[in-house]
Design a protein around this motif. Structure first.
Motif, mmCIF file in Angstrom:
data_model
loop_
_atom_site.group_PDB
_atom_site.id
_atom_site.type_symbol
_atom_site.label_atom_id
_atom_site.label_comp_id
_atom_site.label_asym_id
_atom_site.label_seq_id
_atom_site.Cartn_x
_atom_site.Cartn_y
_atom_site.Cartn_z
ATOM 1 N N UNK A 164 -30.607 -150.107 -43.381
ATOM 2 C CA UNK A 164 -31.095 -150.871 -44.536
ATOM 3 C C UNK A 164 -32.063 -151.939 -44.059
ATOM 4 N N UNK A 165 -33.106 -152.219 -44.831
ATOM 5 C CA UNK A 165 -34.019 -153.315 -44.486
ATOM 6 C C UNK A 165 -33.216 -154.601 -44.372
ATOM 7 N N UNK A 166 -33.517 -155.376 -43.359
ATOM 8 C CA UNK A 166 -32.855 -156.668 -43.193
ATOM 9 C C UNK A 166 -31.431 -156.568 -42.683
ATOM 10 N N UNK A 167 -31.009 -155.363 -42.274
ATOM 11 C CA UNK A 167 -29.634 -155.203 -41.805
ATOM 12 C C UNK A 167 -29.406 -155.950 -40.478
ATOM 13 N N UNK A 168 -28.236 -156.606 -40.321
ATOM 14 C CA UNK A 168 -27.929 -157.266 -39.050
ATOM 15 C C UNK A 168 -27.733 -156.255 -37.920
ATOM 16 N N UNK A 169 -27.562 -154.973 -38.274
ATOM 17 C CA UNK A 169 -27.319 -153.927 -37.270
ATOM 18 C C UNK A 169 -28.467 -153.849 -36.261
ATOM 19 N N UNK A 170 -29.716 -154.057 -36.707
ATOM 20 C CA UNK A 170 -30.858 -153.975 -35.777
ATOM 21 C C UNK A 170 -30.671 -154.955 -34.620
ATOM 22 N N UNK A 171 -30.391 -156.227 -34.968
ATOM 23 C CA UNK A 171 -30.224 -157.251 -33.920
ATOM 24 C C UNK A 171 -28.972 -156.954 -33.093
ATOM 25 N N UNK A 172 -27.887 -156.518 -33.752
ATOM 26 C CA UNK A 172 -26.643 -156.213 -33.029
ATOM 27 C C UNK A 172 -26.867 -155.147 -31.957
ATOM 28 N N UNK A 173 -27.786 -154.200 -32.257
ATOM 29 C CA UNK A 173 -28.036 -153.103 -31.307
ATOM 30 C C UNK A 173 -29.187 -153.413 -30.353
ATOM 31 N N UNK A 174 -29.771 -154.598 -30.487
ATOM 32 C CA UNK A 174 -30.859 -154.999 -29.586
ATOM 33 C C UNK A 174 -32.192 -154.380 -29.959
ATOM 34 N N UNK A 175 -32.346 -153.969 -31.246
ATOM 35 C CA UNK A 175 -33.606 -153.357 -31.695
ATOM 36 C C UNK A 175 -34.460 -154.453 -32.335
ATOM 37 N N UNK A 176 -35.417 -154.950 -31.592
ATOM 38 C CA UNK A 176 -36.184 -156.097 -32.088
ATOM 39 C C UNK A 176 -37.414 -155.667 -32.865
ATOM 40 N N UNK A 177 -37.950 -154.461 -32.579
ATOM 41 C CA UNK A 177 -39.118 -153.992 -33.327
ATOM 42 C C UNK A 177 -38.634 -153.177 -34.531
ATOM 43 N N UNK A 178 -39.012 -153.623 -35.722
ATOM 44 C CA UNK A 178 -38.579 -152.918 -36.934
ATOM 45 C C UNK A 178 -39.817 -152.473 -37.712
ATOM 46 N N UNK A 179 -39.847 -151.178 -38.069
ATOM 47 C CA UNK A 179 -40.985 -150.591 -38.777
ATOM 48 C C UNK A 179 -40.571 -150.327 -40.223
ATOM 49 N N UNK A 180 -41.450 -150.666 -41.189
ATOM 50 C CA UNK A 180 -41.177 -150.415 -42.605
ATOM 51 C C UNK A 180 -40.264 -151.478 -43.178
ATOM 52 N N UNK A 181 -39.828 -151.233 -44.418
ATOM 53 C CA UNK A 181 -38.858 -152.142 -45.010
ATOM 54 C C UNK A 181 -39.455 -153.254 -45.844
ATOM 55 N N UNK A 182 -40.805 -153.392 -45.823
ATOM 56 C CA UNK A 182 -41.378 -154.476 -46.642
ATOM 57 C C UNK A 182 -41.246 -154.135 -48.132
ATOM 58 N N UNK A 183 -41.608 -152.873 -48.459
ATOM 59 C CA UNK A 183 -41.529 -152.494 -49.874
ATOM 60 C C UNK A 183 -40.350 -151.557 -50.115
ATOM 61 N N UNK A 184 -39.669 -151.199 -49.034
ATOM 62 C CA UNK A 184 -38.606 -150.199 -49.156
ATOM 63 C C UNK A 184 -37.262 -150.800 -48.750
ATOM 64 N N UNK A 185 -36.207 -150.144 -49.221
ATOM 65 C CA UNK A 185 -34.866 -150.628 -48.838
ATOM 66 C C UNK A 185 -34.438 -150.087 -47.481
#
Ligand SMILES: C[S@@+](CC[C@H](N)C(=O)[O-])C[C@H]1O[C@@H](n2cnc3c(N)ncnc32)[C@H](O)[C@@H]1O
Length: 260
Positions: A224-245
């Motif tokens: 999900x856009x803005x999910x804390x899971x990205x940071x928890x998994x050490x994924x700092x580069x996130x693509x998409x999610x501005x207009x999408x969920x």
């Protein structure tokens, strides 16, 4: 408990397919007598002439290409696809989809990598793997590119944690995860039975590390856009999610020490 049966008036071929499938899954085959509701089971896999259907108390599960069809059409018109961009996918690439589900993302990836590429899809839940394997091989989407993309996907019934540990280092260009979201984006009725049977194991840093060993170019995680899971998994580069969920967390091989 899972059971395998047939339609009410099976041909000898259907009955044989049902028996073989039950043996492959290691579950009982039950000759069909009357209503499926009389069978006391968590899931009943029904083999018919045309398709494989799983009956569950939450509803039916059967294969359909879902969003793969409109996404492939958009790609054919030269429009971008955010997952394809996040993967940096090119014709000839090899992709390991660690969470195959109904295979929509894998079909899009297979369409892009083409006949010179390779897509392997892992699904942990045996009955779901059986449905998607059958669908990818037999469902006719009435579109040559989509059909070819579906037929090329290799389905493996396996837990990705165990499977990744068996693979040589740098053996796929892209390793991809689309785990079950902690909170579903849309609780659509047709996803309810799938959610009931699916594997909900969350991704761990150890799994991402295992994926980094296997990926030549990128590890990509859908969330999900803005999910804390990205940071928890050490994924700092996130693509998409501005207009999408939906958004995609990306780890490049250069940043994880694997050969590019
Ligand atoms: C959200 S769905 C994937 C949907 C898929 N990307 C699509 O386009 O249809 C996640 C799937 O991954 C499977 N899964 C979850 N954990 C897994 C694991 N450890 N190994 C293999 N499959 C797993 C679930 O059973 C579920 O079917």
């Amino acid at each position: 408990m899972t059971l395998v049966t047939t339609s009410r008036h099976p041909t000898a071929q259907e009955e044989m397919r049902a028996r073989v499938l039950a043996a492959e899954l290691g579950v009982p085959y039950v000759p069909r007598r009357g209503s499926l509701d009389d069978l006391d089971a968590e899931a009943v896999l029904v083999v018919t002439r045309e398709r494989l259907v799983v009956h569950t108390p939450a509803g039916e599960i059967f294969f359909h290409p879902g969003m793969a069809r409109p996404r492939v059409r958009e790609l054919e018109r030269g429009k971008p696809d955010v997952m394809v961009q996040a993967m940096g996918l090119r014709p000839g690439d090899t992709v390991l989809d660690c969470t195959l589900g109904l295979g929509s993302d894998a079909i899009v990836a297979s369409f892009v990598v083409g006949g010179q590429g390779r897509v392997v899809g892992l699904e942990a839940v045996p009955v779901l793997a059986a449905v998607v394997r059958w669908g990818l091989q037999n469902y006719d989407p009435d579109h040559d590119g989509l059909r070819d993309a579906m037929r090329r996907i290799e389905v493996v019934r396996a837990d990705h944690e165990a499977y990744l540990s068996t693979l040589p280092a740098a053996s796929f260009d892209i390793v991809y995860f689309d785990p079950m979201f902690r909170e579903p984006v849309m609780e659509s009725a047709h996803m309810r039975p799938w959610r009931a049977l699916a594997c909900h194991q969350p991704l761990s840093r150890a799994t991402i590390a295992a994926a980094c060993r296997v990926a030549r170019r990128r590890v990509v995680v859908k969330e999900r856009s803005g999910s804390p899971v990205f940071a928890e998994l050490g994924l700092t580069e996130v693509v998409g999610g501005r207009k999408s969920r939906i958004a995609y967390g990306v780890l490049d091989a250069a940043g994880m020490g694997a050969p590019a």
